[in-house]
Scaffold this motif. Structure first.
Motif, mmCIF file in Angstrom:
data_model
loop_
_atom_site.group_PDB
_atom_site.id
_atom_site.type_symbol
_atom_site.label_atom_id
_atom_site.label_comp_id
_atom_site.label_asym_id
_atom_site.label_seq_id
_atom_site.Cartn_x
_atom_site.Cartn_y
_atom_site.Cartn_z
ATOM 1 N N GLN A 79 11.410 -0.489 -11.022
ATOM 2 C CA GLN A 79 10.085 -0.936 -11.472
ATOM 3 C C GLN A 79 9.269 -1.474 -10.308
ATOM 4 O O GLN A 79 8.103 -1.108 -10.136
ATOM 5 N N ILE A 80 9.865 -2.345 -9.508
ATOM 6 C CA ILE A 80 9.140 -2.939 -8.388
ATOM 7 C C ILE A 80 8.833 -1.874 -7.339
ATOM 8 O O ILE A 80 7.752 -1.876 -6.742
ATOM 9 N N GLY A 81 9.745 -0.939 -7.131
ATOM 10 C CA GLY A 81 9.482 0.164 -6.210
ATOM 11 C C GLY A 81 8.290 0.992 -6.648
ATOM 12 O O GLY A 81 7.420 1.355 -5.843
ATOM 13 N N GLN A 82 8.209 1.269 -7.926
ATOM 14 C CA GLN A 82 7.090 2.042 -8.460
ATOM 15 C C GLN A 82 5.779 1.258 -8.339
ATOM 16 O O GLN A 82 4.745 1.814 -7.958
ATOM 17 N N ASP A 121 -0.400 3.262 -2.395
ATOM 18 C CA ASP A 121 -1.090 4.550 -2.532
ATOM 19 C C ASP A 121 -2.538 4.356 -2.960
ATOM 20 O O ASP A 121 -3.445 5.009 -2.449
ATOM 21 N N THR A 122 -2.764 3.428 -3.896
ATOM 22 C CA THR A 122 -4.122 3.151 -4.360
ATOM 23 C C THR A 122 -4.946 2.511 -3.251
ATOM 24 O O THR A 122 -6.129 2.838 -3.078
ATOM 25 N N VAL A 151 -0.267 -3.075 -14.349
ATOM 26 C CA VAL A 151 1.173 -2.969 -14.142
ATOM 27 C C VAL A 151 1.897 -4.001 -14.986
ATOM 28 O O VAL A 151 1.362 -5.079 -15.257
ATOM 29 N N ASN A 152 3.094 -3.665 -15.399
ATOM 30 C CA ASN A 152 3.936 -4.606 -16.144
ATOM 31 C C ASN A 152 4.933 -5.195 -15.161
ATOM 32 O O ASN A 152 5.931 -4.569 -14.829
ATOM 33 N N THR A 202 18.394 -13.551 -3.721
ATOM 34 C CA THR A 202 16.997 -13.230 -3.440
ATOM 35 C C THR A 202 16.931 -12.147 -2.365
ATOM 36 O O THR A 202 17.579 -12.266 -1.326
ATOM 37 N N THR A 203 16.153 -11.110 -2.634
ATOM 38 C CA THR A 203 15.953 -10.034 -1.669
ATOM 39 C C THR A 203 14.459 -9.776 -1.522
ATOM 40 O O THR A 203 13.656 -10.260 -2.321
ATOM 41 N N GLU A 204 14.110 -9.011 -0.514
ATOM 42 C CA GLU A 204 12.721 -8.636 -0.304
ATOM 43 C C GLU A 204 12.609 -7.124 -0.317
ATOM 44 O O GLU A 204 13.421 -6.433 0.282
ATOM 45 N N MET A 205 11.584 -6.638 -1.009
ATOM 46 C CA MET A 205 11.271 -5.213 -1.004
ATOM 47 C C MET A 205 9.942 -5.064 -0.275
ATOM 48 O O MET A 205 8.960 -5.696 -0.645
#
Length: 161
Positions: free
Chosen positions: A45-48, A55-56, A73-74, A100-103
């Motif tokens: 979900q967070i990746g999307q 992209d936007t 976004v949800n 805890t991680t970071e994307m």
């Protein structure tokens, strides 16, 4: 006579032990699998969401000053904080049972990203806070190309309305 009573009691205990020996590991494996599955869903979900925002932002930037898009976004509850680093990186701080991680999501080098964060760090070095769009639930995110001192930049902010 007491031998058959003790034999049946022992057989009964053996059946209970075998049943528990099957149920307990199976329950553990099921719990482990379901929690790993939940982590994969949140990461997806967070990746999307992150890819969609980047992209936007690139689309709006190349459309020119005045272009604006509002994303809905949800946001999952695990997305605790969102930051922009060096006007180029969108960083989601994600908390799960693993810690805890970071994307991190990168925009192309020519697309400067800012937020409506009024802090001095955002203006000088491009490290901006986007915590207004983090947290659980449906969020509307406004992404617009603006003229910031003669330079076109993409501003990401919460949309009210």
């Amino acid at each position: 006579m007491t031998i058959s009573k003790s034999q049946s009691a022992l057989e009964y205990l053996m059946i209970i032990a075998i049943t528990l020996g099957i149920i307990i590991p199976t329950s553990y494996l099921f719990f482990r699998y379901s929690s790993e599955s939940n982590i994969k869903i949140v990461d997806s979900q967070i990746g999307q969401i992150g890819r969609s925002i980047i992209d936007t932002a690139e689309t709006v930037y190349f459309s020119g000053e005045g272009a604006k898009i509002v994303l809905e976004v949800n946001m999952p509850k695990e997305a605790e904080d969102i930051d922009i680093v060096v006007r180029r990186e969108l960083v989601f701080k994600v908390t799960s049972i693993l810690g805890t991680t970071e994307m991190v999501f990168f925009s192309s080098a020519s697309v400067p990203i800012i937020s409506s964060d009024p802090s001095a760090g955002c203006a000088t070095n491009g490290n901006c806070d986007l915590s207004v769009i983090s947290g659980i639930g449906m969020k509307k995110i406004k992404i617009e190309a603006i003229n910031d001192g003669g330079t076109t930049r993409v501003r990401i902010s919460s949309f009210q309305g």
